[in-house]
Design a protein around this motif. Structure first.
Motif, PDB file in Angstrom:
ATOM      1  N   LYS A   1       0.808  -1.232   0.000  1.00  0.00           N
ATOM      2  CA  LYS A   1       0.000   0.000   0.000  1.00  0.00           C
ATOM      3  C   LYS A   1       0.836   1.276   0.000  1.00  0.00           C
ATOM      4  N   GLY A   2       2.163   1.122  -0.112  1.00  0.00           N
ATOM      5  CA  GLY A   2       2.988   2.268  -0.471  1.00  0.00           C
ATOM      6  C   GLY A   2       3.584   3.124   0.615  1.00  0.00           C
ATOM      7  N   LYS A   3       3.460   2.738   1.879  1.00  0.00           N
ATOM      8  CA  LYS A   3       4.047   3.581   2.934  1.00  0.00           C
ATOM      9  C   LYS A   3       5.552   3.713   2.751  1.00  0.00           C
ATOM     10  N   PHE A   4       6.209   2.592   2.497  1.00  0.00           N
ATOM     11  CA  PHE A   4       7.670   2.601   2.380  1.00  0.00           C
ATOM     12  C   PHE A   4       8.134   3.439   1.188  1.00  0.00           C
TER      13      PHE A   4
ATOM     14  N   ALA B   1      10.410  10.418  -0.976  1.00  0.00           N
ATOM     15  CA  ALA B   1      10.346  11.813  -0.539  1.00  0.00           C
ATOM     16  C   ALA B   1      11.632  12.238   0.162  1.00  0.00           C
ATOM     17  N   GLN B   2      12.241  11.303   0.892  1.00  0.00           N
ATOM     18  CA  GLN B   2      13.473  11.604   1.623  1.00  0.00           C
ATOM     19  C   GLN B   2      14.717  11.609   0.734  1.00  0.00           C
TER      20      GLN B   2
ATOM     21  N   VAL C   1       1.620   7.927  -2.452  1.00  0.00           N
ATOM     22  CA  VAL C   1       2.690   8.706  -3.088  1.00  0.00           C
ATOM     23  C   VAL C   1       2.185  10.103  -3.417  1.00  0.00           C
ATOM     24  N   GLU C   2       1.007  10.195  -3.986  1.00  0.00           N
ATOM     25  CA  GLU C   2       0.430  11.505  -4.318  1.00  0.00           C
ATOM     26  C   GLU C   2       0.277  12.379  -3.078  1.00  0.00           C
ATOM     27  N   GLU C   3      -0.200  11.803  -1.990  1.00  0.00           N
ATOM     28  CA  GLU C   3      -0.385  12.556  -0.746  1.00  0.00           C
ATOM     29  C   GLU C   3       0.944  13.075  -0.211  1.00  0.00           C
ATOM     30  N   LYS C   4       1.954  12.210  -0.225  1.00  0.00           N
ATOM     31  CA  LYS C   4       3.260  12.599   0.310  1.00  0.00           C
ATOM     32  C   LYS C   4       3.864  13.749  -0.482  1.00  0.00           C
ATOM     33  N   PHE C   5       3.790  13.668  -1.816  1.00  0.00           N
ATOM     34  CA  PHE C   5       4.377  14.724  -2.636  1.00  0.00           C
ATOM     35  C   PHE C   5       3.542  16.005  -2.588  1.00  0.00           C
ATOM     36  N   LYS C   6       2.252  15.866  -2.397  1.00  0.00           N
ATOM     37  CA  LYS C   6       1.396  17.051  -2.233  1.00  0.00           C
ATOM     38  C   LYS C   6       1.758  17.800  -0.957  1.00  0.00           C
ATOM     39  N   GLU C   7       2.050  17.051   0.110  1.00  0.00           N
ATOM     40  CA  GLU C   7       2.489  17.654   1.370  1.00  0.00           C
ATOM     41  C   GLU C   7       3.747  18.488   1.164  1.00  0.00           C
ATOM     42  N   MET C   8       4.610  18.024   0.272  1.00  0.00           N
ATOM     43  CA  MET C   8       5.873  18.726   0.008  1.00  0.00           C
ATOM     44  C   MET C   8       5.707  19.839  -1.017  1.00  0.00           C
ATOM     45  N   GLY C   9       4.520  19.914  -1.615  1.00  0.00           N
ATOM     46  CA  GLY C   9       4.265  20.952  -2.607  1.00  0.00           C
ATOM     47  C   GLY C   9       4.989  20.730  -3.915  1.00  0.00           C
ATOM     48  N   LYS C  10       5.146  19.474  -4.320  1.00  0.00           N
ATOM     49  CA  LYS C  10       5.832  19.192  -5.577  1.00  0.00           C
ATOM     50  C   LYS C  10       5.160  18.055  -6.332  1.00  0.00           C
TER      51      LYS C  10
ATOM     52  N   VAL D   1       5.074  14.481  -8.440  1.00  0.00           N
ATOM     53  CA  VAL D   1       5.748  13.187  -8.318  1.00  0.00           C
ATOM     54  C   VAL D   1       6.715  13.038  -9.483  1.00  0.00           C
ATOM     55  N   ASP D   2       8.013  13.050  -9.188  1.00  0.00           N
ATOM     56  CA  ASP D   2       8.989  13.007 -10.281  1.00  0.00           C
ATOM     57  C   ASP D   2       9.961  11.833 -10.198  1.00  0.00           C
ATOM     58  N   ASN D   3      10.163  11.276  -9.008  1.00  0.00           N
ATOM     59  CA  ASN D   3      11.167  10.213  -8.879  1.00  0.00           C
ATOM     60  C   ASN D   3      10.566   8.873  -8.470  1.00  0.00           C
ATOM     61  N   VAL D   4       9.278   8.672  -8.757  1.00  0.00           N
ATOM     62  CA  VAL D   4       8.596   7.406  -8.443  1.00  0.00           C
ATOM     63  C   VAL D   4       7.842   6.902  -9.665  1.00  0.00           C
ATOM     64  N   ARG D   5       7.938   5.597  -9.896  1.00  0.00           N
ATOM     65  CA  ARG D   5       7.078   4.919 -10.863  1.00  0.00           C
ATOM     66  C   ARG D   5       6.549   3.654 -10.190  1.00  0.00           C
ATOM     67  N   LEU D   6       5.281   3.378 -10.395  1.00  0.00           N
ATOM     68  CA  LEU D   6       4.655   2.168  -9.879  1.00  0.00           C
ATOM     69  C   LEU D   6       4.298   1.265 -11.042  1.00  0.00           C
ATOM     70  N   ILE D   7       4.637  -0.003 -10.914  1.00  0.00           N
ATOM     71  CA  ILE D   7       4.400  -0.983 -11.979  1.00  0.00           C
ATOM     72  C   ILE D   7       3.326  -1.973 -11.547  1.00  0.00           C
ATOM     73  N   ILE D   8       2.336  -2.165 -12.409  1.00  0.00           N
ATOM     74  CA  ILE D   8       1.394  -3.267 -12.234  1.00  0.00           C
ATOM     75  C   ILE D   8       2.027  -4.459 -12.943  1.00  0.00           C
ATOM     76  N   GLY D   9       2.484  -5.448 -12.178  1.00  0.00           N
ATOM     77  CA  GLY D   9       3.178  -6.544 -12.843  1.00  0.00           C
ATOM     78  C   GLY D   9       3.473  -7.713 -11.927  1.00  0.00           C
ATOM     79  N   ASP D  10       3.811  -8.815 -12.536  1.00  0.00           N
ATOM     80  CA  ASP D  10       4.138 -10.060 -11.840  1.00  0.00           C
ATOM     81  C   ASP D  10       5.640 -10.131 -11.644  1.00  0.00           C
ATOM     82  N   ILE D  11       6.097 -10.188 -10.402  1.00  0.00           N
ATOM     83  CA  ILE D  11       7.521 -10.191 -10.085  1.00  0.00           C
ATOM     84  C   ILE D  11       8.231 -11.410 -10.677  1.00  0.00           C
ATOM     85  N   THR D  12       7.488 -12.461 -10.962  1.00  0.00           N
ATOM     86  CA  THR D  12       8.085 -13.646 -11.590  1.00  0.00           C
ATOM     87  C   THR D  12       8.815 -13.281 -12.878  1.00  0.00           C
TER      88      THR D  12
END
Length: 216
Positions: A48-51, A57-58, A81-90, A92-103
């Motif tokens: 769910k993206g906390k990490f 952001a850091q 991710v959207e919430e975290k970057f909104k808090e920083m006022g910027k 999302v530029d350094n994150v990509r999320l993939i829908i995919g099978d790790i296999t």
């Protein structure tokens, strides 16, 4: 636990500029995706993206990719991710999320594209006949080596002791060097930890968290 189907999740993900639905098309091209030469760190099973929201952001000088298979889970990572970057006022530029099978992760990335992998509370698959599904099992470690830079690291956390002990052997068998090992992460001297949702829950119950860093 079976996830309840959320018909709105996939359309929301597909409409997001930092969600990738066709990752194999970008094999060897991830620097072009991020439009810079910064190192790329990969979280396998971002939940769910906390990490990934906090670590990205850091560390604005690093790029981060999170992979998960379920739309119903990844949509919450996208929102976090959207919430975290909104808090920083910027943006999302350094994150990509993939829908995919790790296999099939080795079909998504090319030689030397990734500088670090995070394995946070992967499914331990405790039954012997299921061990080969573990994300630290040699068949997976060999896949990671096809796209990890030499000298890069895998950071692995779990609350399952047998899984942890077996994984130590897996890493050594596959030629990784163990740089750091602790059977009690929260009681250790390691200062760079960012807790996941799962970790917060079980640590609050007094569950010991195990952690290692394996260098390739």
């Amino acid at each position: 636990m079976r996830l309840r189907h959320k018909p709105w999740a996939r359309p929301e993900l597909e409409a997001c500029s930092f969600v990738i639905t066709n990752p194999k098309d970008f094999k060897g091209k991830w620097k072009e995706v991020f439009k810079n030469d910064n190192e790329i760190y990969l979280e396998l099973g971002c939940g769910k993206g906390k990490f990934i929201s906090e670590i990205s952001a850091q560390n604005p000088d690093k790029n981060f990719i999170g992979i998960d298979l379920k739309n119903e889970v990844l949509v919450y990572a996208k929102r976090k991710v959207e919430e975290k970057f909104k808090e920083m006022g910027k943006e999302v530029d350094n994150v990509r999320l993939i829908i995919g099978d790790i296999t099939y992760v080795d079909e998504m990335f090319d030689k030397d594209e990734i500088s670090r992998i995070y394995l946070n509370f992967s499914t331990p698959w405790p039954k012997k006949r299921h061990n080969k599904r573990r994300l630290t099992y040699p068949r997976f470690l060999e896949k990671y080596k096809t796209f990890l830079k030499k000298g890069s690291e895998i950071w692995f956390k779990t609350d399952h002791e047998d899984f942890f002990k077996d994984s130590i052997n897996y890493f050594q068998e596959c030629g990784f060097t163990l740089k750091y090992i602790t059977y009690d992460l929260h009681g250790s001297d390691f200062k760079e930890n960012i807790m996941t949702e799962y970790e917060m829950k079980f640590a609050s119950l007094g569950q010991k968290i195990m952690f290692l860093i394996a260098a390739y």
